[in-house]
Design an enzyme around this catalytic site. Structure first.
Site, mmCIF file in Angstrom:
data_model
loop_
_atom_site.group_PDB
_atom_site.id
_atom_site.type_symbol
_atom_site.label_atom_id
_atom_site.label_comp_id
_atom_site.label_asym_id
_atom_site.label_seq_id
_atom_site.Cartn_x
_atom_site.Cartn_y
_atom_site.Cartn_z
ATOM 1 N N SER B 139 22.101 27.024 44.871
ATOM 2 C CA SER B 139 22.091 28.460 45.022
ATOM 3 C C SER B 139 21.091 29.090 44.048
ATOM 4 O O SER B 139 19.932 28.681 44.031
ATOM 5 C CB SER B 139 23.505 29.006 44.813
ATOM 6 O OG SER B 139 23.618 30.306 45.303
ATOM 7 N N ARG B 209 32.711 41.167 44.042
ATOM 8 C CA ARG B 209 33.007 39.742 44.162
ATOM 9 C C ARG B 209 33.581 39.422 45.547
ATOM 10 O O ARG B 209 33.239 38.405 46.141
ATOM 11 C CB ARG B 209 34.001 39.333 43.072
ATOM 12 C CG ARG B 209 34.472 37.907 43.145
ATOM 13 C CD ARG B 209 33.339 36.933 42.946
ATOM 14 N NE ARG B 209 33.819 35.566 42.750
ATOM 15 C CZ ARG B 209 33.025 34.519 42.616
ATOM 16 N NH1 ARG B 209 31.718 34.674 42.653
ATOM 17 N NH2 ARG B 209 33.519 33.316 42.435
ATOM 18 N N ASP B 310 25.837 27.072 56.116
ATOM 19 C CA ASP B 310 25.445 28.026 55.067
ATOM 20 C C ASP B 310 24.586 29.124 55.708
ATOM 21 O O ASP B 310 23.454 28.881 56.112
ATOM 22 C CB ASP B 310 24.654 27.278 53.985
ATOM 23 C CG ASP B 310 24.232 28.177 52.835
ATOM 24 O OD1 ASP B 310 24.430 29.411 52.919
ATOM 25 O OD2 ASP B 310 23.711 27.654 51.836
ATOM 26 N N HIS B 343 28.135 28.170 52.374
ATOM 27 C CA HIS B 343 27.316 28.057 51.171
ATOM 28 C C HIS B 343 28.048 27.313 50.049
ATOM 29 O O HIS B 343 27.449 26.545 49.301
ATOM 30 C CB HIS B 343 26.923 29.462 50.714
ATOM 31 C CG HIS B 343 26.057 29.481 49.495
ATOM 32 N ND1 HIS B 343 24.798 28.922 49.489
ATOM 33 C CD2 HIS B 343 26.268 29.967 48.245
ATOM 34 C CE1 HIS B 343 24.264 29.076 48.280
ATOM 35 N NE2 HIS B 343 25.132 29.696 47.513
ATOM 36 N N ASP B 344 29.352 27.537 49.948
ATOM 37 C CA ASP B 344 30.142 26.922 48.878
ATOM 38 C C ASP B 344 30.171 25.393 48.944
ATOM 39 O O ASP B 344 30.609 24.748 47.994
ATOM 40 C CB ASP B 344 31.585 27.440 48.935
ATOM 41 C CG ASP B 344 31.862 28.462 47.855
ATOM 42 O OD1 ASP B 344 30.946 28.724 47.048
ATOM 43 O OD2 ASP B 344 32.984 28.998 47.817
#
Lengths: 196, 367
Positions: B139, B209, B310, B343-344
Site C-alpha cells: 500500500s 477511518r 483490490d 486491498h487488506d
C-alpha cells in the site's frame, strides 16, 4: 541441460552464452533457469498462469504475469537477443501478431509447436473421424487451449508470406531429433529459429 | 531518537531536527549487506513484528516478518521506521515545533512520499548502512518501496511492492478527501490545535477511518463476512430491524468498532498529513509524466504483487508499473494473486505471497 523438455533442450543448446532472452509462455521457468545456470543468460519471462509465475519467481527468475496476445506490446523493440515461444503459438488468439511482436522484441525468435500434420494425427482423423487426442495434444477439443492448430508446412508458408528469414529448423519425433525430409508427415514437433 | 537533519522537503521547507522512531530486528552483518527496510502503510507504524505499545496487539506484518518467515531476523537486519508526519514517535504534527515549544499542529510542513523516503535515508546514514538488500512495502509502504530505487538508485538492490500504485487516482484522492473533511468538520478539530486540552476530534477521525476501511475490503468479502445479518441483541427481534438508527446490521457495528478503536492509537492531524502525501504521489511527475523514465538505467530488481479483489490499488496500476519497468529494461517480476479480501489481503494470511517474497529475496541473496 538434462531434464528439459526436448524442444526446450534444442532451444537451450542453440542460444549463445551471456545473451538476453525473453521466454514468452515460460511456464514454471525451467528453460530460463537452465539458461541462467549453464549459460549465464539474462532471461525474462512472460506467463499467463499465476501458479507458474509464482513457481518461477520462487526460483529467483524475473517473470511477469501476462498474456502473449495482449502484453507483448509493452516490451521495447530489439530489447533481447532471442524471444522464445515454446508450445504457446497454437494457444494464441492471433498467432501471426504474436510472431510479429516476437520478431520486433528479439533480434531472433525461437518458435516451437506440435505439428498437426504428423501422420498419427492424420491417421486418427482419417480412420476415426474425430479430433485427435495425442501425447502432445492431450486434451479433448472442447477443453484444449490449442485454438490454432498449425502444421509445419503452414508455418513455412507464413514465414514466406511475411518475408521472415529462417535461421534454423529442428524436428522431433518421439522426443528424438528427426530429419528434415518429409518433416510435415514424420515430425511430431518443430522448432524454428526466425529473424526479421 | 533525534537526528540532526535538516531535511529539505518537497514543499520547500526544511525540517530540523528530524525525529525518527524505529524498530530493528536481527543484526547487521560485517559487510553491512543484509539490511532490509520495511515500509508501513497509512496508519501503520514501526512495530512490524513486535507488540504495539498502545493496543497491545502483535506486530502488523508478523505473517511476513519474523523467525522462519520470508524476512527473517536470523538472516536479515530488519528496519522499520515510523514515517515522518505520523504519530508513533517520528516528527509529525503532534511533535513539538522547536521554534514555538508547542506541538506543530497544522504548521507542520506538508509532506510527500519522497520526503518520507529521504527521512528513511537519513536514518540509514545514521545506522551506517549504505545499501539495502531490499526494501519492502504494501500500500503506502509500496509507494515508498517504489520510490526508493528512483531516489537512491545505488542504495537498494531489490524492491518488493505489494498492493500499491505509482500514483494516486482521482478515486483514491476522493476517498481521502471524504476522510479529511470528516476530521475538519468535527468541531473539536479546531484547525488542528487540539493538543493542549487533549479534546481530540475523535468523531471525525472515526468517520474517516470507517470510510477508508471500506476501501480496504471487497464487496464479496463483506458479503461473506457480514451479508445483511443483524446484530444479535437481547430483547431485539433478530428477524426484524429496530426501525431506528442503531447499529442493526453487523457491518455497521464492525465499522463503528473500527472507527472507535482507531482514534485511540492515531492522531487526526497525522491522518490529514499522510493522506495528503499519498494524494500528491505521482512517481512519473518529475519525469515529464513518463513513468519508464523514472526507472531508466535502474539496477534494482523489482517484484510486484497485486490482488484480484483490490479495488483501491487495482491490478491495472501494478501493470502500469510493470509496463514502465519493462520499457526501462529493469529486472521485474509481477503476479496477481487471488484473494477474497480486497486491498487488506497483503496483511492477511497468504502462503502464496510468502512463497514469492521468499523466492524473490533468496534470489537476491545468491548474487
Amino acid at each position: 541441460m538434462t531434464g528439459l523438455r526436448p524442444d526446450l533442450r534444442i532451444i537451450a543448446d542453440n542460444i549463445a552464452a551471456g545473451s538476453r532472452v525473453l521466454d514468452v509462455g515460460c511456464g514454471d521457468g525451467a528453460l530460463m533457469a537452465a539458461l541462467r545456470d549453464s549459460r549465464q543468460v539474462r532471461a525474462r519471462g512472460l506467463e499467463l498462469d499465476p501458479a507458474n509465475v509464482s513457481a518461477a519467481v520462487t526460483r529467483g527468475l524475473s517473470v511477469i504475469q501476462g498474456d502473449a496476445d495482449t502484453d507483448l506490446v509493452d516490451y521495447p523493440s530489439d530489447s533481447v537477443d532471442y524471444a522464445i515461444l515454446s508450445q504457446t503459438l497454437q494457444t494464441a488468439r492471433a498467432p501471426h501478431k504474436v510472431l510479429e511482436e516476437l520478431l520486433r522484441i528479439g533480434r531472433q525468435a525461437f518458435v516451437s509447436f506440435p505439428n498437426f500434420a504428423h501422420w498419427r494425427i492424420r491417421m486418427s482423423l482419417l480412420t476415426h473421424g474425430r479430433m485427435p487426442v495425442t501425447r502432445l495434444i492431450p486434451e479433448a477439443w472442447y477443453e484444449t487451449p490449442n485454438i490454432h492448430h498449425v502444421t509445419i508446412d503452414d508455418f513455412r508458408e507464413l514465414i514466406a508470406l511475411r518475408g521472415w528469414t529462417c535461421d534454423g529448423e529442428w524436428f522431433l519425433s518421439g522426443d528424438q531429433q528427426t530429419s528434415r525430409g518429409m518433416a510435415n508427415l514424420l515430425a511430431e514437433h518443430a522448432v524454428f529459429l526466425l529473424r526479421r | 531518537m533525534t537526528l540532526l537533519g535538516p531535511l529539505r522537503l518537497d514543499c520547500g521547507a526544511a525540517l530540523a531536527p528530524v525525529e525518527i522512531a524505529y524498530e530493528t530486528y536481527g543484526s547487521l552483518n560485517a559487510a553491512k549487506s543484509n539490511a532490509v527496510l520495511i515500509c508501513h502503510a497509512l496508519t501503520g507504524d514501526q512495530y512490524v513484528a513486535s507488540t504495539h505499545p498502545v493496543t497491545g496487539k502483535p506486530g502488523w506484518w508478523m505473517r511476513l516478518v519474523g523467525p522462519e518467515k520470508p524476512v527473517d531476523p536470523a538472516r536479515d537486519f530488519i528496519i522499520c521506521a515510523n514515517v515522518i508526519g505520523s504519530c508513533m514517535g517520528s516528527s509529525g504534527p503532534a511533535t513539538v515545533d522547536p521554534a514555538t515549544g508547542t506541538p506543530w499542529g497544522m504548521d507542520f510542513p506538508v509532506l510527500s512520499i519522497a520526503d518520507m523516503v529521504r527521512a528513511q535515508a537519513l536514518l540509514l546514514d545514521y545506522l551506517g548502512i549504505d545499501t539495502l538488500a531490499a526494501v519492502i512495502g504494501g500500500s503506502m509502504g509500496g509507494m515508498q518501496a517504489l520510490s526508493w530505487p528512483v531516489l537512491y538508485p545505488d542504495r537498494v538492490r531489490a524492491a518488493l511492492v505489494i498492493a500499491s500504485t505509482a500514483r494516486h487516482s482521482a478515486q483514491n484522492i476522493a476517498f481521502h478527501e471524504v476522510g479529511r473533511q470528516a476530521i475538519m468538520a468535527d468541531p473539536r478539530w479546531r484547525k488542528g490545535s487540539y493538543y493542549a486540552d487533549g479534546d481530540v476530534p475523535a468523531s471525525g477521525l472515526a468517520v474517516a477511518r470507517m470510510a477508508a476501511h471500506i476501501t480496504y475490503l471487497s464487496e464479496a468479502g463483506l458479503t461473506e463476512k457480514f451479508g445483511r445479518r443483524l446484530q444479535d441483541k437481547t430483547g431485539a427481534d433478530c428477524d426484524g430491524s429496530s426501525f431506528g438508527f442503531d447499529a442493526d446490521f453487523q457491518i455497521q457495528s464492525y465499522l463503528r468498532h473500527q472507527g472507535i478503536s482507531f482514534v485511540d492509537r492515531f492522531d487526526a492531524n497525522s491522518y490529514l498529513y499522510i493522506t495528503r502525501a499519498m494524494d500528491y504521489f505521482d512517481l512519473a511527475l518529475p519525469f515529464d509524466g513518463v513513468l519508464a523514465s523514472a526507472f531508466m538505467g535502474t539496477k534494482t530488481r523489482f517484484c510486484l504483487i497485486s490482488f484480484d479483489t483490490d479495488w483501491l490499488y487495482p491490478t491495472a496500476e501494478s501493470r502500469r508499473i510493470v509496463h514502465a519497468l519493462n520499457a526501462a529494461g529493469a529486472e521485474a517480476s509481477f503476479v496477481e494473486l487471488s484473494s477474497p479480501f480486497g486491498h487488506d489481503a497483503f496483511l492477511l494470511e497468504c502462503p502464496e505471497m510468502n512463497r514469492i517474497v521468499d523466492g524473490f529475496l533468496r534470489a537476491g541473496a545468491t548474487k
